[in-house]
Design a protein around this motif. Structure first.
Motif, short mmCIF file in Angstrom:
data_model
loop_
_atom_site.label_atom_id
_atom_site.label_comp_id
_atom_site.label_asym_id
_atom_site.label_seq_id
_atom_site.Cartn_x
_atom_site.Cartn_y
_atom_site.Cartn_z
N VAL A 113 -3.41 6.89 -0.28
CA VAL A 113 -2.42 6.62 0.75
C VAL A 113 -1.23 7.56 0.60
O VAL A 113 -0.70 7.73 -0.51
N CYS A 114 -0.83 8.16 1.73
CA CYS A 114 0.38 8.99 1.79
C CYS A 114 1.09 8.66 3.10
O CYS A 114 0.66 7.78 3.83
N TYR A 115 2.16 9.37 3.38
CA TYR A 115 2.85 9.20 4.67
C TYR A 115 2.35 10.25 5.65
O TYR A 115 1.90 11.32 5.25
N GLU A 116 2.45 9.94 6.94
CA GLU A 116 1.97 10.84 7.99
C GLU A 116 2.50 12.24 7.82
O GLU A 116 3.72 12.45 7.69
N ASP A 117 1.58 13.20 7.82
CA ASP A 117 1.90 14.63 7.75
C ASP A 117 2.72 15.01 6.52
O ASP A 117 3.43 16.01 6.53
N CYS A 118 2.64 14.21 5.47
CA CYS A 118 3.32 14.51 4.21
C CYS A 118 2.39 14.01 3.10
O CYS A 118 2.30 12.81 2.87
N TYR A 119 1.70 14.90 2.45
CA TYR A 119 0.62 14.53 1.54
C TYR A 119 1.09 14.15 0.14
O TYR A 119 0.31 13.67 -0.67
N LEU A 120 2.35 14.37 -0.13
CA LEU A 120 2.98 13.90 -1.36
C LEU A 120 4.29 13.27 -0.96
O LEU A 120 4.97 13.80 -0.09
N PRO A 121 4.64 12.14 -1.57
CA PRO A 121 3.97 11.40 -2.64
C PRO A 121 2.65 10.79 -2.16
O PRO A 121 2.41 10.64 -0.98
N SER A 153 -9.01 13.55 3.47
CA SER A 153 -10.01 13.40 4.52
C SER A 153 -11.38 13.04 3.92
O SER A 153 -12.05 12.13 4.40
N ALA A 154 -11.75 13.74 2.86
CA ALA A 154 -13.06 13.50 2.23
C ALA A 154 -13.16 12.12 1.61
O ALA A 154 -14.24 11.52 1.56
N LEU A 155 -12.01 11.57 1.14
CA LEU A 155 -12.03 10.30 0.43
C LEU A 155 -11.59 9.12 1.31
O LEU A 155 -11.40 8.02 0.82
N GLY A 156 -11.44 9.37 2.61
CA GLY A 156 -11.07 8.28 3.52
C GLY A 156 -9.64 7.81 3.35
O GLY A 156 -9.35 6.62 3.51
N GLY A 157 -8.74 8.74 3.05
CA GLY A 157 -7.34 8.40 2.84
C GLY A 157 -6.66 7.88 4.09
O GLY A 157 -7.12 8.09 5.22
N LYS A 158 -5.57 7.17 3.89
CA LYS A 158 -4.79 6.60 4.98
C LYS A 158 -3.39 7.21 4.96
O LYS A 158 -2.79 7.37 3.91
N GLN A 159 -2.87 7.54 6.17
CA GLN A 159 -1.52 8.04 6.32
C GLN A 159 -0.67 6.98 7.00
O GLN A 159 -1.02 6.51 8.09
N LEU A 160 0.42 6.60 6.37
CA LEU A 160 1.29 5.57 6.90
C LEU A 160 2.37 6.18 7.79
O LEU A 160 2.93 7.23 7.44
N PRO A 161 2.71 5.53 8.90
CA PRO A 161 3.80 6.02 9.73
C PRO A 161 5.13 5.79 9.03
O PRO A 161 5.28 4.87 8.22
N LEU A 162 6.10 6.63 9.36
CA LEU A 162 7.43 6.50 8.77
C LEU A 162 8.44 7.02 9.78
O LEU A 162 8.37 8.18 10.19
N SER A 163 9.36 6.17 10.18
CA SER A 163 10.33 6.58 11.20
C SER A 163 11.43 7.48 10.63
O SER A 163 11.81 8.46 11.25
N ASP A 164 11.93 7.18 9.43
CA ASP A 164 12.97 8.00 8.81
C ASP A 164 12.31 8.94 7.81
O ASP A 164 11.90 8.52 6.72
N ARG A 165 12.21 10.20 8.17
CA ARG A 165 11.49 11.17 7.34
C ARG A 165 12.39 11.85 6.31
O ARG A 165 11.91 12.61 5.48
N GLN A 166 13.70 11.59 6.36
CA GLN A 166 14.61 12.26 5.43
C GLN A 166 14.25 12.05 3.96
O GLN A 166 14.34 12.99 3.17
#
Length: 191
Positions: A113-121, A153-166
């Motif tokens: 699990v990571c945040y949308e369009d941000c693969y770290l953390p 993508s290969a491991l079926g990861g999930k990206q969480l939405p986040l409104s405050d990207r700062q």
């Protein structure tokens, strides 16, 4: 199925060359502490044992200059855990609340699990699927991209939405660092 909570270990990626910054990013001072100390304190707040990949104080990379995925791969050769909570050393606005959310969702779903369009953390379950994927990517002669995005993508990861990207700003240049420090001085929410 066991009700036991997975053993999660914190992993700080500190092995980059800091070429755009011009100095070692782990030594940059955020308020009264280095970024490495700040990153450790974030993970400590969550009750995690913390390890460092790369840099002067971290575990050596199995495959030098292999980026963040290389740091993760190298750490798995040494660490014994059910999951990793991986963060880069260059996110001065990151909060324990955001990291806790990654762990909570990751532990519940059993997927990266990571945040949308941000693969770290990144919350990353350590299992045979992950180990096999990384062994293939880092096999001699492999043409597979060494990309966290591809791994998710290969491991079926999930990206969480986040409104405050700062809080997910990472500082790679002196200008980005100054901008992040201005936000911090302006009272950016550090929950």
């Amino acid at each position: 199925m066991s009700d036991t909570k997975p053993v999660c270990v914190g992993l700080i990626l500190a092995g980059g060359g800091s070429t755009r910054m011009g100095i070692d990013k782990s030594l940059l001072r955020r308020e009264q502490q280095t970024m490495l100390t700040f990153s450790r304190s974030l993970l400590s707040t969550l009750g995690l044992d913390t390890h460092i990949s790369g840099g002067r104080q971290g575990m050596a990379d199995v495959t030098p200059q292999a980026g963040p995925l290389g740091g993760i791969y190298s750490s798995l050769k040494t660490l014994q855990s059910d999951a990793l909570l991986v963060l880069p050393v260059d996110m001065p606005l990151l909060t324990p609340k955001l990291l806790h959310q990654l762990m909570d969702v990751g532990e519940r779903l059993g997927v990266p699990v990571c945040y949308e369009d941000c693969y770290l953390p990144l919350y990353l379950p350590v299992n045979a699927g992950l180990r096999n994927y990384l062994d293939e990517v880092f096999a001699e002669g492999s043409q597979q991209p060494r990309s966290i995005k591809k791994m998710l993508s290969a491991l079926g990861g999930k990206q969480l939405p986040l409104s405050d990207r700062q809080p997910l700003i990472n500082a790679n240049t002196p200008e980005e660092w100054q901008s992040a420090m201005a936000l911090l001085a302006g009272g950016h929410d550090q929950q």
